[in-house]
Design a protein around this motif. Structure first.
Motif, short mmCIF file in Angstrom:
data_model
loop_
_atom_site.label_atom_id
_atom_site.label_comp_id
_atom_site.label_asym_id
_atom_site.label_seq_id
_atom_site.Cartn_x
_atom_site.Cartn_y
_atom_site.Cartn_z
N ASP C 143 0.84 -1.21 0.00
CA ASP C 143 0.00 0.00 0.00
C ASP C 143 0.87 1.26 0.00
N ALA C 144 1.93 1.20 0.78
CA ALA C 144 2.85 2.35 0.80
C ALA C 144 3.45 2.55 -0.59
N ALA C 145 3.89 1.46 -1.21
CA ALA C 145 4.48 1.55 -2.55
C ALA C 145 3.47 2.10 -3.55
N ASN C 146 2.24 1.60 -3.48
CA ASN C 146 1.20 2.09 -4.39
C ASN C 146 0.99 3.60 -4.20
N ALA C 147 0.98 4.02 -2.94
CA ALA C 147 0.74 5.44 -2.66
C ALA C 147 1.85 6.30 -3.26
N LEU C 148 3.10 5.83 -3.14
CA LEU C 148 4.23 6.59 -3.72
C LEU C 148 4.07 6.73 -5.23
N VAL C 149 3.68 5.62 -5.86
CA VAL C 149 3.57 5.65 -7.33
C VAL C 149 2.39 6.52 -7.77
N GLU C 150 1.29 6.44 -7.03
CA GLU C 150 0.16 7.30 -7.38
C GLU C 150 0.55 8.77 -7.27
N GLU C 151 1.33 9.10 -6.23
CA GLU C 151 1.75 10.48 -6.07
C GLU C 151 2.61 10.93 -7.25
N CYS C 152 3.52 10.05 -7.69
CA CYS C 152 4.34 10.38 -8.87
C CYS C 152 3.43 10.63 -10.07
N LEU C 153 2.45 9.74 -10.26
CA LEU C 153 1.57 9.88 -11.43
C LEU C 153 0.78 11.18 -11.35
N SER C 154 0.29 11.52 -10.15
CA SER C 154 -0.53 12.73 -10.04
C SER C 154 0.32 13.97 -10.31
#
Lengths: 282, 282, 282, 282
Positions: C143-154
């Motif tokens: 979940d932490a990893a997903n959150a980091l990647v979503e932030e990059c995408l946003s």
């Protein structure tokens, strides 16, 4: 921050070399036997523009007015040297003592224009712009300045552009402000700096030592009012101090033994006594 | 050469820290709230000396005459930029494309002022002094110049200060010589350079391509006549070209995508059309 | 940020030279005829420690275990060179073509290890630490990893340590991970990087191009697991790539004509054909 | 010397961009997902070659024998650091104290590897080759060495590779010679250096202070015997000392206040006490 925009990146990485086409530069046109700096023949500039005016033209794209030309000459003169103690000067001298070429000493000195030294101009420009953003958001000038200073105090930071290791009143800052006033070149950044100065004075007990506007603060405010962006504001200091680095590297090579251990505190000045410019000088 | 004088060395290595005493500098005096550059208060210099005059003062120790001040301004203007192709400019742009700070680009560019580029001024000053030594030894001026050129030919070397990658007539050199003549600043180095020019012309078939005096040659001869020593003559080019390095690094960062592959040949100029200085400019 | 802590600053500025006392260093002890690196006689280290192990000792203060020694040797080998196209290599070659000394080319190349190149290691270490802070705050690893990647995408940023200009699978990263696994040196940073890799894979349509873990990402994760702090993680790349800069500067000086216009795209490889290490090699 | 061969020059200047064709590099081949260093896949080198062996391969083009690999590791370890007093280290620390990035400190330090410091290796290699040229011309080894030393004395120069600021016997030089002997890697340069050592001993009264072979001399002789050319011999020192520059810049940033005045003489060592490598270490 190392990350890059995905699109920009995609562009860069995906496009084939062929598709890249050619790239553009707007600074200088070189054709056989003709050199145009921002459109002006360089040989026509020689003798008619001062070097400082030519620097302004190259960096900003247009000729300075005579007033701006005088102001910019004074800005460049202001930081031309500050003796042996700045770490950048020490870096240059330490390279010079190894017998390295002049340009190596100078490059090492320039690398010493770090965030705490020289880089202060850029920080101060951002600091002033933060205050002006508050003003544009509806705050009064002095309230914005007070808010900036309170934030510095709460973070135990010195405001960029204020305070000096040696001087309680920086003579270069005073002279720059006087000239900006006389030449009618003040914009909105100089008044913001002045308001911050007042805010600091009102809280001087909290700083525990004199916190005068320094030359970096004055260059920051006036350069911003002249329209320099942050990165170029900082570059102004590079142009100004380069001759100082050269002079120290040259003195190190010509007056000192090689490979010496250089203590910046352990020196004396043995140059010319104080003297005055001849009265007819400008 | 890495070896050192034995005595100098002995001094350096044997003496105890205590015995070293203090070291001297004659450039700038710093006392609280007062900065003297070669004896002159810097705040008094600001507004009354051009930056170029202040550079001259710092490097040479005395104020330039107004004529020398004009000449030195023109020398500094002459080499302020030469487009994107010099390797020093390419070094600065290659560092800029990595997102490195401005000062890093500039330092890398300065490191590119190697013997084949920028360093030519120092070589030319030595070349002229070799010729003048022959004259002092009894040779006629033109004979000395001819001998220098024959030596270059026999070693298949181009004479330092002559020839250019792009120009068959360097407009900067012509203008510098014109000003030196008008301002009555010619000494013995300019005539020596002129004699070498004639010697080259007489042997032009041997060089196989145009070999005009270039801006380095003109700066070398005039700087030598102004009394600059070799190392400082070279430093003049550093001061002059620094703004060019800054402008290219800034343009790279603001107009181009990061991490691009930079081909110096693959560019177009899209800046201002040729234009003339306003008539009232000086 | 140029501002400084007020107290720190006060200290620095107010104290008299005498009160400053002496300063300390814990790296190397020099006494006549004896040199101790972190306590070990350097002449005893010679022949018994590999250079990489000595580098680890100097930077980290203690000897590496044999496993860490093998890992650190491999990390340093991984980035030793990447051909002519990196801008840092181009900066080094552009300085070399001017005839400047080797060390000047190398220094210019190092200045090209900007945020977009080399500096990515430090960014990636911070990125991983951000994820681990979420885990310590209660989030599951993925979940932490997903959150980091979503932030990059946003923010339309590429995740630091991922993506490569040339490679869709970076052979150096794969080998480093394999060794870390075999040598049992994985800590918490490698699993975090792997989780980010899975998160990117799940969103690969959004990135529009392959986004493999690159060598910077692998060095970042493993160096962090070895206990390097961010700044030193970055320095590992400096040590690794320095020989590449030297080799290119030397090749430029020995194989090419001086003052050439260097196009990074316009080259061919004419070195050794692919070959294999002899089987008895370790 | 700035002058260039006329023909080379003509080539460079006359040829059209199209005619230039492509340029060659023999160091590293980059194709998608494959990196070959001198023909060897880098991921195959990782874990099987030490970093020092990889450096040797990259610079020299071929794998070192195991003996040469051990020798080259020891050479790189020998100069990894020499405390705070070298001017190059001081240059790095002076840049670090301004808050500049690590790479800037390191670049400034490298610029301090001038002719009197680091550059001594190259000078010593030339010095030894001068002696060997005499031997090839018919002189006996010791006579050639004596002649070299007499020439130094007549010019009041210290022989390159001899003498040290702190040490009367350089423990690194002794260890390097011992290893070269044990590993049977001595060629003709080491005996020449030894002969010079004897010649200096015979004239020690003339030098007025101990003049031991130093680490630069040992690296010069052994590197020359390994086949390094002069420029690369010097580069060996760059690779070796880089970690020292990094360690000092990092220590400056983490243990000291910014913008301090750094006196190289005014320090104490507070690191680990002397300790021994564990017995099982190689």
């Amino acid at each position: 921050m190392a990350s890059r925009k995905i699109d920009q990146d995609k562009d860069r990485r995906v496009q084939s070399p062929a598709a890249e086409g050619r790239w553009q530069t707007a600074l200088t046109s070189i054709t056989p036997n003709k050199i145009l700096i921002r459109g002006y023949p360089v040989d026509e500039m020689m003798g008619r523009l001062s070097f400082a005016e030519a620097v302004y033209l190259l960096l900003m794209g247009e000729l300075p007015t005579p007033s701006i030309g005088r102001m910019f000459n004074a800005i460049l003169v202001s930081s031309i040297d500050h003796g042996v103690t700045p770490p950048s000067t020490m870096a240059a001298r330490n390279v010079a003592t190894t017998g390295a070429p002049m340009k190596d000493s100078v490059a090492a000195g320039i690398l010493g224009f770090g965030p705490h030294h020289g880089g202060d101009i850029e920080s101060c420009m951002r600091f002033l712009d933060n205050g002006l953003a508050m003003v544009r958001g509806g705050k009064k000038l002095q309230d914005a300045a007070n808010a900036l200073v309170e934030e510095c105090l709460s973070q135990e930071q010195t405001p960029p552009g204020f305070g000096h290791r040696f001087h309680t009143r920086d003579p270069r800052a005073s002279r720059l402000f006087q000239m900006a006033l006389e030449l009618e070149l003040e914009g909105e950044h100089v008044p913001m700096l002045r308001a911050i100065e007042r805010a600091i004075e009102a809280r001087k007990d909290k700083f525990g030592r004199p916190m005068p506007v320094n030359v970096d603060g004055a260059i920051a405010a006036i350069s911003a009012d002249l329209g320099f962006d942050h990165e170029l504001g900082n570059a102004v200091f590079l142009v100004s101090r380069l001759p100082g680095l050269i002079a120290h590297a040259h003195e190190e090579r010509t007056r000192q033994t090689p490979m010496r251990q250089i203590d910046p505190k352990d020196h004396d000045y043995d140059g010319s006594d104080e003297r005055r410019l001849p009265g007819n000088r400008k």
